[in-house]
Design a protein around this motif. Structure first.
Motif, PDB file in Angstrom:
ATOM      1  N   ARG A 313      19.069  54.553 -27.127  1.00 45.40           N
ATOM      2  CA  ARG A 313      18.018  53.573 -27.401  1.00 45.40           C
ATOM      3  C   ARG A 313      18.285  52.269 -26.664  1.00 45.40           C
ATOM      4  O   ARG A 313      17.364  51.619 -26.173  1.00 45.40           O
ATOM      5  CB  ARG A 313      17.941  53.286 -28.900  1.00 45.40           C
ATOM      6  N   GLY A 318      12.290  50.979 -24.372  1.00 50.59           N
ATOM      7  CA  GLY A 318      10.834  51.102 -24.504  1.00 50.59           C
ATOM      8  C   GLY A 318      10.411  52.307 -25.310  1.00 50.59           C
ATOM      9  O   GLY A 318      11.215  52.960 -25.979  1.00 50.59           O
ATOM     10  N   SER A 319       9.122  52.610 -25.238  1.00 52.83           N
ATOM     11  CA  SER A 319       8.594  53.710 -26.038  1.00 52.83           C
ATOM     12  C   SER A 319       9.097  55.063 -25.527  1.00 52.83           C
ATOM     13  O   SER A 319       9.238  56.005 -26.297  1.00 52.83           O
ATOM     14  CB  SER A 319       7.069  53.688 -26.019  1.00 52.83           C
ATOM     15  N   THR A 322      12.230  55.946 -27.307  1.00 54.69           N
ATOM     16  CA  THR A 322      11.946  56.396 -28.663  1.00 54.69           C
ATOM     17  C   THR A 322      11.511  57.860 -28.664  1.00 54.69           C
ATOM     18  O   THR A 322      11.960  58.659 -29.475  1.00 54.69           O
ATOM     19  CB  THR A 322      10.835  55.537 -29.284  1.00 54.69           C
ATOM     20  N   LEU A 323      10.624  58.193 -27.729  1.00 49.67           N
ATOM     21  CA  LEU A 323      10.175  59.588 -27.636  1.00 49.67           C
ATOM     22  C   LEU A 323      11.353  60.524 -27.393  1.00 49.67           C
ATOM     23  O   LEU A 323      11.455  61.585 -28.014  1.00 49.67           O
ATOM     24  CB  LEU A 323       9.175  59.750 -26.490  1.00 49.67           C
ATOM     25  N   THR A 326      13.632  60.850 -30.472  1.00 50.44           N
ATOM     26  CA  THR A 326      12.998  61.673 -31.510  1.00 50.44           C
ATOM     27  C   THR A 326      13.028  63.139 -31.113  1.00 50.44           C
ATOM     28  O   THR A 326      13.254  64.015 -31.956  1.00 50.44           O
ATOM     29  CB  THR A 326      11.538  61.239 -31.721  1.00 50.44           C
ATOM     30  N   LYS A 413       3.680  62.242 -21.161  1.00 49.00           N
ATOM     31  CA  LYS A 413       4.806  61.552 -21.804  1.00 49.00           C
ATOM     32  C   LYS A 413       5.656  62.537 -22.579  1.00 49.00           C
ATOM     33  O   LYS A 413       6.884  62.504 -22.525  1.00 49.00           O
ATOM     34  CB  LYS A 413       4.270  60.487 -22.771  1.00 49.00           C
ATOM     35  N   TYR A 414       4.972  63.415 -23.298  1.00 48.46           N
ATOM     36  CA  TYR A 414       5.679  64.375 -24.118  1.00 48.46           C
ATOM     37  C   TYR A 414       6.556  65.273 -23.252  1.00 48.46           C
ATOM     38  O   TYR A 414       7.730  65.502 -23.532  1.00 48.46           O
ATOM     39  CB  TYR A 414       4.663  65.210 -24.896  1.00 48.46           C
ATOM     40  N   ARG A 418      10.570  65.571 -23.426  1.00 51.76           N
ATOM     41  CA  ARG A 418      11.182  66.871 -23.724  1.00 51.76           C
ATOM     42  C   ARG A 418      12.172  67.277 -22.637  1.00 51.76           C
ATOM     43  O   ARG A 418      13.245  67.811 -22.913  1.00 51.76           O
ATOM     44  CB  ARG A 418      10.106  67.942 -23.839  1.00 51.76           C
TER      45      ARG A 418
ATOM     46  N   PHE B 103       7.597  58.414 -33.515  1.00 55.55           N
ATOM     47  CA  PHE B 103       7.263  59.296 -32.397  1.00 55.55           C
ATOM     48  C   PHE B 103       5.807  59.097 -31.962  1.00 55.55           C
ATOM     49  O   PHE B 103       5.511  58.905 -30.781  1.00 55.55           O
ATOM     50  CB  PHE B 103       7.508  60.744 -32.841  1.00 55.55           C
ATOM     51  N   ALA B 106       5.274  55.775 -30.321  1.00 59.53           N
ATOM     52  CA  ALA B 106       5.778  55.761 -28.948  1.00 59.53           C
ATOM     53  C   ALA B 106       4.807  56.471 -28.010  1.00 59.53           C
ATOM     54  O   ALA B 106       4.665  56.103 -26.842  1.00 59.53           O
ATOM     55  CB  ALA B 106       7.155  56.422 -28.882  1.00 59.53           C
ATOM     56  N   LEU B 110       3.879  52.120 -28.169  1.00 56.34           N
ATOM     57  CA  LEU B 110       4.446  51.080 -29.023  1.00 56.34           C
ATOM     58  C   LEU B 110       5.938  51.291 -29.131  1.00 56.34           C
ATOM     59  O   LEU B 110       6.419  52.413 -29.028  1.00 56.34           O
ATOM     60  CB  LEU B 110       3.847  51.157 -30.423  1.00 56.34           C
ATOM     61  N   SER B 111       6.693  50.218 -29.357  1.00 54.36           N
ATOM     62  CA  SER B 111       8.120  50.383 -29.602  1.00 54.36           C
ATOM     63  C   SER B 111       8.690  49.107 -30.201  1.00 54.36           C
ATOM     64  O   SER B 111       7.979  48.113 -30.372  1.00 54.36           O
ATOM     65  CB  SER B 111       8.864  50.738 -28.312  1.00 54.36           C
TER      66      SER B 111
END
Ligand SMILES: Nc1ncnc2c1ncn2[C@@H]1O[C@H](COP(=O)(O)OP(=O)(O)O)[C@@H](O)[C@H]1O
Ligand SMILES: [Mg+2]
Lengths: 547, 257
Positions: A313, A318-319, A322-323, A326, A413-414, A418, B103, B106, B110-111
């Motif tokens: 992190r 950024g986001s 986070t992705l 997770t 993004k996903y 992944r 999740f 994001a 957003l974060s």
């Protein structure tokens, strides 16, 4: 007993053969007709033709070692018939169906019987096709009379029936223990993958310790296995119904192994069958009681993140970070993912070692040893990484895909998160087997690192290939869907050809530049390039609206 | 709703699946700030419409603009400012509620602190704080639905599509969902597009209702007008008159003979 079990058996049979829904009966009649012709006429011809082609006369060998060979064959058959249905049925917990059955006042032993009977046609067919491959050799080596053959097949089929029963019992018991919760389903899938290891490891252990144990006990430890009883009985039938006259010396040799008279084996086998049936019926009430099916239903509360995730992190605030974090959590909390990965890592360690041992004097040249074992480790890891990260580990369900797609550029993004997740988890996965293999094979640290690096590069390529293929044709978590089979097959083929082709390319380049290190590094490139391409296509397809 | 800006406009929008005409040419206008109820029996084409409007499904013909953006050309612009609650959504069973919302946040770019604050507020609002760190696999379907509703609101969308938001909720939970929608509709300019087959829910929450039958929009207007037009006592009666749900007892029991 009423007729409820028939309906259950029918439903079970229909589900297991739903692929040939249209001509189910025709297909089955045809398959059985073929299997019988195969068993009686074709298999003996094919097998003896094979031996003839390789100019081997198996008869002396088989005559000399009959009881031992029989025990091995039956052990293999037993483990297969035991494990395959178990592993298959664990892929999907069916407690919801049980509830329907129980609520309609069907007795639990009828459920057990119905599930068992419904499984018979398909596994019997498999046994009917497999068994003659082994037995025809024995039949011809001893020129056993027709009556003898009939008795042998009868014994084997009764044994197969008992085994299917036990397998069915085990799968019902395990499903009941795990329960129909998401967590139970995950554990069951994990178990269905490693079930082979769970059974094979003790059997290997038994083989390894058989000598000393037998000495301590004073009797043959293999006599504890039901497959041994059946094998010894078959050996007896063969000896009693052979039309050859065997030399007395050979008979003395046999009597060392066949310690009990034939009737004793018959009694043991019948007792085994009766015990499992009675035991199963008397346990059935408890197994199907739904109170006990909440075993895996406990609530898991997550704790804070570990140092690695916190570090990630910090690296990626950024986001996207986070992705990725997770995704890592989600992947690593699924027991089935972990068991797949562990299975692959263990195979990656075992494979080169076995190959090394089975070559007389190892691989010979050390450079050969490095290249070949690297090849095997990387192929194994590439396959398992591709199929785990890119296969079931990629998307859980269609609805999940809708959620992801409803974010702006959500699918891209996903996919990126992944992939990064897979690359990160692959790092320890590439290091560990390579380290163990280098240790066993006495490779230098540099060579071991090279093996890791090469495996890692290939794994990344394979992950992208398999993920891309899954994205092009999503199969979600349904390991019984045709999309899943197609994806797995296509991914495996591409990966295997690629690893092989890359190796050849690498050897060319390496030979031209006379550098083994360049060889292994070049060999990873095609996988990366092709992987990038397929993954890109997959992400593109995922982000397009459905039509 | 004051004859203002149009948030959704469709022009002869339609969708066929092979021979099935799931949505017949649809001309619909939903104004900004409206809570629109899209009512119809199972299989009427509600989900299909929502999927087309949110850019997940390609229409067979016609066109539409959502929040001023074209659904064929500007899908990512639309996705960034709308939220979608799909019909029978799959959650990530191995994530906690908090992690799942993180999740989804994001996914909408957003974060950091901002995201954390929103997640905490939403969890608090939906009364999920106590169990926010439990894995979702252990949640009941009603609790899962609450988490999903939170996830559609996390990026503060201008327009929210809710597909059967209360179908799996108990009365208390669906009352809460109603409250949330009403509060957001009053205090913000959020437009809601709600698919449902529950007439009382639609009557309580929606300013405008469209009734869809076999892919065709057969009624459109405020609930009061529809009730008056069909000379009914409430929306349920009106709906049954329109959809043709008259019940023939003889036929219902004929299987017993
Ligand atoms: N992917 C699809 N393929 C084929 N037919 C579909 C598909 N999705 C929906 N349909 C059909 O379109 C019609 C409308 O479905 P849907 O929009 O889900 O209705 P609703 O949400 O109002 O219950 C139904 O007849 C359904 O069977
Ligand atoms: Mg729907």
């Amino acid at each position: 007993m009423s007729h409820g079990w028939r309906a259950i058996a029918k439903a079970e049979f229909r589900v297991s053969t739903s692929r040939f829904r249209r001509g189910r009966l025709v297909a089955f009649a045809g398959a059985y007709a073929f299997a019988i012709v195969w068993a009686l006429l074709l298999a003996p011809e094919v097998v003896s033709g094979l031996f003839w082609m390789f100019e081997v006369d198996p008869n002396p060998l088989i005559q000399a070692g009959l009881p031992g060979i029989m025990r091995t064959l039956l052990l293999v058959l037993w483990v297969m018939i035991l494990l395959y249905p178990l592993s298959y049925s664990l892929q999907e917990i069916k407690i919801g169906q049980w509830e329907i059955m129980l609520s309609s006042n069907v007795r639990t032993r009828e459920m057990l019987l119905g599930m068992f009977v419904g499984k018979i046609p398909i596994y019997f067919l498999i046994a009917l096709i497999m068994a003659p491959l082994f037995f025809s050799v024995i039949v011809s080596a001893f020129s056993i009379t027709l009556l003898g053959q009939a008795l042998m097949y009868l014994a084997v089929f009764l044994f197969v029936l008992a085994t299917i029963w036990v397998s069915n019992l085990l799968s019902v018991g395990i499903q009941a223990k795990l329960g129909d919760s998401p967590r139970g389903n995950d554990l069951a899938k994990a178990l269905s993958i490693v079930v082979a290891l769970i059974f094979l490891v003790p059997v290997y252990g038994l083989m390894y310790f058989a000598g000393p144990l037998t000495e301590i006990l004073g009797w043959d430890i293999f006599l504890v296995l039901p497959s041994t009883w059946c094998a010894d009985l078959l050996s007896w039938i063969a000896l009693l119904s052979t039309s050859l006259t065997l030399p007395p010396a050979l008979m003395d040799l046999y009597s060392l192994i066949l310690v009990l008279p034939p009737i004793a084996y018959v009694i043991l086998l019948v007792a085994f069958a009766v015990a499992t049936v009675v035991g199963g019926f008397s346990l059935s009430e408890r197994m199907f009681s739904l109170e006990s099916t909440r075993g895996a239903d406990k609530v898991i509360t997550v704790k804070g993140e570990n140092a690695v995730l916190r570090g990630l992190r910090r690296l990626m605030p950024g986001s996207f970070g986070t992705l990725t974090v997770t995704s890592i959590k989600e992947f690593s909390r699924k027991a089935q993912n972990i068991s797949r990965v562990a299975y692959g890592a263990i195979l990656a360690i075992i494979l080169p070692v076995i190959f090394n041992l089975s070559f007389v004097g190892g691989f010979g040249e050390p450079i050969f040893m490095l290249v070949l074992s690297t090849f095997m480790v990387s192929m194994m890891l590439g396959l398992i990484a591709g199929l785990t990260f890119g296969g079931v580990g990629f998307l859980e369900s269609k609805d999940q895909l809708w959620i992801i797609q409803s974010g702006p550029s959500g699918a891209w993004k996903y996919m990126k998160a992944r992939l990064l997740q897979s690359f990160l988890i692959s790092i320890p996965l590439a290091l560990f087997p390579a380290a163990v293999v280098s240790l066993i094979m006495d490779l230098t640290i540099l060579d071991g690192l090279l093996m890791s690096l090469h495996s890692y590069v290939l794994m990344c390529g394979c992950v992208m290939i398999a993920t891309g293929i899954t994205a092009l044709n999503p199969a979600y978590e349904d390991t019984k869907s045709s999309a899943f089979y197609v994806n797995t097959l296509v991914s495996m083929l591409i990966i295997m050809f690629l690893v092989l082709g890359s190796l050849i390319l690498g050897i060319r380049v390496g030979a031209a530049l006379e550098n083994i290190y360049l060889l292994l590094l070049t060999a990873g490139m095609p996988a990366i390039l092709l992987g990038g391409l397929i993954a890109g296509l997959g992400a593109h397809r995922l982000s397009a609206p459905e039509s | 709703m004051s004859g203002g800006q149009s948030e959704i406009t469709t022009r002869a929008l339609r969708k066929n699946f092979g021979d099935i005409k799931a949505v017949k040419p649809l001309d619909l206008r939903v104004e900004r700030g409206t809570t629109f109820g899209y009512l119809g029996p199972n299989g009427a084409g509600k989900t299909t419409t929502v999927r087309m409007l949110s850019g997940l499904l390609r229409p067979t013909g016609g066109s539409a603009t959502v929040c001023g953006f074209d659904i064929a050309e500007q899908r990512n612009r639309i996705k960034a400012i709308t939220g979608l609650l799909p019909e029978a959504p799959g959650l990530y069973s191995k994530l906690s509620a908090y992690e799942f919302l993180e999740f989804i946040g994001a996914l909408y770019d957003l974060s950091g602190e901002k995201l954390n604050r929103r997640i905490n507020r939403l969890l608090n609002l939906l009364d999920l704080t106590e169990r926010q760190n439990d894995l979702l696999e252990s949640y009941s379907s009603g609790m899962k639905q609450k988490v999903l509703i939170a996830s559609t609101l996390i990026h503060e969308p201008r327009l929210v599509f809710l597909d059967e938001p209360t179908a799996r909720l108990d009365p208390a939970a669906s009352a809460l969902v109603k409250e949330i929608i009403n509060a957001l509709a009053e205090e913000t300019d959020t437009t809601f597009f709600i698919c449902t087959h529950l007439t009382d829910f639609a009557e309580d929450v929606c300013d405008v209702i469209g009734i869809l039958v076999e892919g065709e929009l057969v009624e459109l207007g405020p609930p009061k007008e529809i009730i008056e037009r069909t000379e009914s006592d409430d929306l349920e009666e009106a709906y049954l008159k329109i959809v043709g749900g008259k019940i023939d007892r003889k036929r219902l029991l004929s299987w017993r003979e």
